[in-house]
Design a protein around this motif. Structure first.
Motif, PDB file in Angstrom:
ATOM      1  N   THR A  43       0.825  -1.211   0.000  1.00  0.00           N
ATOM      2  CA  THR A  43       0.000   0.000   0.000  1.00  0.00           C
ATOM      3  C   THR A  43       0.857   1.259   0.000  1.00  0.00           C
ATOM      4  OG1 THR A  43      -1.796  -1.147   1.151  1.00  0.00           O
ATOM      5  CG2 THR A  43      -1.827   1.253   1.185  1.00  0.00           C
TER       6      THR A  43
ATOM      7  N   ASN B 221      -7.173   0.585   4.324  1.00  0.00           N
ATOM      8  CA  ASN B 221      -6.145   1.286   3.544  1.00  0.00           C
ATOM      9  C   ASN B 221      -6.372   2.786   3.528  1.00  0.00           C
ATOM     10  OD1 ASN B 221      -5.112  -1.209   3.046  1.00  0.00           O
ATOM     11  ND2 ASN B 221      -5.568  -1.248   0.869  1.00  0.00           N
TER      12      ASN B 221
ATOM     13  N   SER C  12       3.280   1.456  -3.163  1.00  0.00           N
ATOM     14  CA  SER C  12       2.585   1.880  -4.382  1.00  0.00           C
ATOM     15  C   SER C  12       2.156   3.336  -4.291  1.00  0.00           C
ATOM     16  CB  SER C  12       1.376   0.976  -4.642  1.00  0.00           C
ATOM     17  OG  SER C  12       0.464   0.997  -3.556  1.00  0.00           O
TER      18      SER C  12
ATOM     19  N   PHE D  13     -10.300   5.472  -3.169  1.00  0.00           N
ATOM     20  CA  PHE D  13     -10.254   4.036  -2.928  1.00  0.00           C
ATOM     21  C   PHE D  13     -11.596   3.453  -3.351  1.00  0.00           C
ATOM     22  CE2 PHE D  13      -6.912   5.526  -0.196  1.00  0.00           C
ATOM     23  CZ  PHE D  13      -5.980   4.501  -0.170  1.00  0.00           C
TER      24      PHE D  13
ATOM     25  N   ASP E 261      -4.900  -3.330  -6.625  1.00  0.00           N
ATOM     26  CA  ASP E 261      -4.388  -4.120  -5.503  1.00  0.00           C
ATOM     27  C   ASP E 261      -4.992  -5.522  -5.571  1.00  0.00           C
ATOM     28  OD1 ASP E 261      -3.098  -4.846  -3.229  1.00  0.00           O
ATOM     29  OD2 ASP E 261      -4.198  -3.530  -1.882  1.00  0.00           O
TER      30      ASP E 261
ATOM     31  N   TYR F  61      -7.020   3.840  -6.173  1.00  0.00           N
ATOM     32  CA  TYR F  61      -6.761   2.473  -5.730  1.00  0.00           C
ATOM     33  C   TYR F  61      -7.988   1.619  -6.027  1.00  0.00           C
ATOM     34  CZ  TYR F  61      -2.437   3.254  -3.060  1.00  0.00           C
ATOM     35  OH  TYR F  61      -1.149   3.511  -2.685  1.00  0.00           O
TER      36      TYR F  61
END
Length: 799
Positions: A280, A312, A283, A364, A396, A301
């Protein structure tokens, strides 16, 4: 008297059609400029509401305002067809070049569809929704609408010049992705559609709120601040005494490699950091540096499950010290309905115009929402697509992609990279062989981590132990095995393939040892509930208390938690690898074990990909092919071998097969040969269009998960209940925008049969005339989440 586009609810002020068209033209063109199609997108804005230049629409909107309790029939005046019809008549003649006809078709479809979703150029019944609207439909006073447009808004000469410029933009786009011209045109249509939808709703919101256009986020300045804060945080970690451990040194090395690699041009890259290697933050470090270097607008993400969004996002917020500009988008709060857009003025405006467009600097979201943004035909999803352009998009645990969406994802990545100038990072310890399939990612431009073999070997801290057997494990046997393991392992994680067996094992363990501390995780729980449960489990782990956690596979992807022992029901090798990543995650012990069992009570008949993945992994275990490799079962060669066999076994499903159509969604959106051949056979001539995709049909059948689900709001804890109460009130557009963000952690996706049963039990509350659904408290259980069989047992603390 000027023609009316909108009437403001607060003071009755009129926004004229001319004002609205010019406002949407500017915004849509601005969105289109990001990928070099500003003229194409601006024409869509300029013509989208030409049909409001009519006495009939003026009377319609006045009546809607003057008689709010008895408004005219919704959609009784068609205002969206006129702009598409104008383009077809003026720019789709045989003497026009093909490039101009293509522009007319793309824009015409976008315009006629801006309140209902893109239409089919060619449908399964061999008709054309597009031609029916732009060629065959008779519109009263059409000539008057067009003349008013030329008189008040734009001349024909100016429009013709924009069309010429648009042709050059179209040719440039095709040159950027020449291998997939048909798909490029389909994606471009969806992109322009996104520009128009967002511009239309945004301009309408500005007028309704009586505010000027917001100044865009100063993302470069934000990213500079974020990069400094992340660097400072990582430096503090390096100074910590625990940082000298072998694993932490490797994490720091990989993080630095991500920073250095960010100087490479935008492309499609793999980041194969081993599980527990700090993906996490590594990246994020790449994304911030790359955005600063190449002027990217946002960082997105994409994660496989809603479980890890909260974790996250919370970690990133804490490190970057920003609670405002980091968006979590778990699911759609509002159910989509086909609409003419002529919403009931006072009531529908807040919900329709609320910001829900992914304009935040860091987002996200889930793979479901990402794919829906591109392939769903709903206007609410489509609105977000243009904000994927000129971004860094981080996938991810990309191996968790549903098999049927493989070709669709690959082609979307090609378009986003080549045409939309986005940089793609495919993150996972078990890279899927996306270059092995027929419709593949055109070019994997490189791996970020250079010394991957050395790092993978150094990260080995857990070993897989095959405990599968010919008869399989029953719930009672598995419960006893867990209790036996508790004698040597104070904490254990058990991951099974279905929610049913997880619940059954939970109850069996409670019966076998009533004093045992057990926690449950599944997708029946909202994100806030799962996060709270994970925090309780982590607290037990930190204190060294005996604890058992039972979960479906949702805990595997990216959840930062470590157990002394893991038991995993047989599944695909990627799932086994992720489960092993929850064992001895930080190398606290020299070596720990993950036991692989085969549960004989799991029904995988409706979970085909899990079943086939388990069969391939089972054969690999029996043949012991992995013993020749230092990394064992999880060596890169074994992972590659697994995915090649997995894709080979399911090669007929990679293009998203739709049984009721006997066709593939991938084909509907590209060549569409089956329907084209049938049309020629039936009509004796070719379809008189350059484009022949079945976009509406593809959108109708597209679901990332196999069964249709609906998002419902649950009354978890005080905040969940408060949000339901606020939505039941009368929020403004601004308040509704805030609520749509705030509500995300309290949503659960339920299958249609579950929703029907909940409705029968009168456990569903309909808000905003059914466009938002909420559950009664009796339908939400404090341990299992959404429950149907019996009344929930919410703690008094939650009520």
């Amino acid at each position: 008297m000027s023609y009316i586009a909108h009437i403001r609810s607060s003071d009755g002020k009129v926004q004229t059609v001319r004002e609205h068209l010019l406002g949407v033209e500017r915004l849509s063109g601005y969105f289109g400029d990001k990928i070099g199609v500003g003229n194409v997108a601006s024409i869509a804005g300029l013509l989208h509401d030409v049909g409001k230049n009519s006495p009939a629409f003026r009377d319609y909107i006045l009546e809607a305002v003057q008689n709010p309790n008895h408004p005219p029939k919704r959609g009784s005046v068609d205002h969206s067809t006129a702009g598409g019809k104008l383009l077809y008549e003026k720019f789709h003649n045989d003497d026009q070049p093909i490039s101009r006809q293509l522009i007319a078709e793309i824009l015409g479809n976008v315009i006629i569809s801006h309140h209902s979703g893109l239409q089919d150029f060619l449908s399964p019944d061999l008709s054309s929704d597009y031609l029916r609207r732009v060629k065959e439909k008779v519109i009263d006073d059409f000539r008057g609408m067009v003349e008013e447009f030329y008189t008040s808004t734009s001349s024909y000469k100016a429009l013709e010049q924009k069309m010429k410029s648009s042709e050059n933009e179209l040719i440039d786009v095709i040159k950027r992705n020449p291998q997939s011209q048909r798909l490029t045109l389909m994606f471009l249509t969806k992109y322009i559609f996104s520009c128009l939808i967002d511009a239309d709703r945004t301009d309408s919101r500005y007028f309704e709120e009586n505010t000027a256009m917001n100044t865009p986020h100063d993302n470069p300045k934000l990213f500079e601040q974020y990069h400094s804060k992340l660097t400072e945080y990582l430096n503090k970690l390096s100074a910590n005494k625990h940082s000298q451990s072998k694993i932490n040194q490797l994490r720091a090395d990989m993080s630095q490699q991500c920073e250095d690699f960010a100087r490479n041009p935008s492309g499609i890259y793999t980041l194969s950091i081993p599980t527990g290697g700090g993906k996490t933050l590594a990246s994020l470090r790449y994304a911030l540096k790359h955005s600063l270097t190449f002027g990217k607008e946002r960082i997105i993400y994409v994660v496989p499950y809603t479980t890890i969004i909260e974790q996250n996002a919370q970690e990133v917020r804490r490190i970057l010290e920003d609670d405002v500009n980091i968006l979590e988008h778990h699911s759609n709060v509002v159910t989509e309905e086909e609409s003419t857009g002529d919403y009931r003025y006072a009531k529908d405006k807040p919900l329709t115009l609320a910001k829900d467009n992914w304009e935040s600097p860091i987002i996200f979201t889930t793979m479901v929402q990402f794919l829906n943004t591109i392939y769903s035909n709903s206007t609410r999803n489509s609105r977000r697509m243009h904000n994927l352009a000129n971004s860094v998009i981080i996938f991810d645990e990309v191996q968790s992609l549903p098999i049927k969406c493989t070709s669709l994802l690959n082609e979307a990545l090609n378009f986003l990279n080549k045409v939309c100038r986005s940089s793609i990072l495919l993150c996972t310890a078990t890279q899927p062989a996306l270059d092995f399939v027929e419709e593949k990612v055109d070019s994997i431009d490189g791996e970020v981590i250079q010394n991957l073999d050395e790092i993978s070997g150094a990260f080995k801290r857990v070993e897989a132990v095959d405990r599968t057997n010919s008869k399989g494990w029953g719930t009672e046997d598995l419960s006893q095995f867990i209790l036996d393991q508790m004698e040597v392992n104070p904490n254990i994680l058990i991951i099974l393939n279905t929610k049913t067996v997880v619940r059954k094992l939970f109850n069996q363990l409670k019966e076998d040892d009533p004093d045992l501390l057990i926690y449950h995780l599944s997708t029946s729980m909202c994100a806030a509930h799962r996060q709270n449960t994970l925090e309780k489990v982590k607290h037990c782990l930190e204190k060294g208390e005996k604890v058992v956690c039972l979960s479906t596979q949702l805990i595997e992807a990216g959840v930062d938690i470590s157990f002394d022992c893991v038991i995993r029901s047989l599944a695909g090798l990627d799932s086994i690898a992720q489960a092993m990543g929850r064992c001895n995650r930080h190398g606290k012990h020299d070596l720990r074990y993950t036991y692989i069992i085969n549960h004989n009570e799991e029904n995988l008949n409706h979970l085909k990909t899990i079943k086939i993945g388990a069969e391939i992994t089972g054969k690999m275990l029996r043949d012991q092919m992995y013993i020749q490799y230092t990394e064992g079962l999880l060596s890169p060669k074994m992972i590659r071998f697994y995915f090649e066999n997995f894709y080979r076994e399911l090669e007929n499903e990679l293009d998203y097969y739709v049984p009721s159509l006997d066709n593939y969604i991938f084909h509907l959106l590209s060549q569409n040969e089956k329907y084209m051949k049938a049309y020629v056979h039936k009509k004796g001539e070719k379809l008189p269009l350059q484009l022949h995709t079945s976009t509406k049909t593809a959108g109708k059948y597209f679901n990332v998960i196999d069964q249709q689900t609906t998002s419902v709001l649950v009354p978890y804890e005080g905040e969940g209940k408060e949000i339901i109460a606020e939505l039941n009130g009368d929020p403004s557009i601004e308040e509704m925008s805030a609520l749509l963000k705030k509500v995300q952690p309290y949503m659960v996706n339920v299958y249609d049969h579950e929703l029907n049963e909940l409705s029968k039990q009168q456990s569903v509350v309909h808000l905003w005339e059914g466009r938002i659904l909420a559950l009664q408290e009796n339908a939400y259980d404090r341990e299992f989440g959404v429950t149907i069989a019996e009344e929930g047992k919410m703690d008094p603390h939650f009520i």
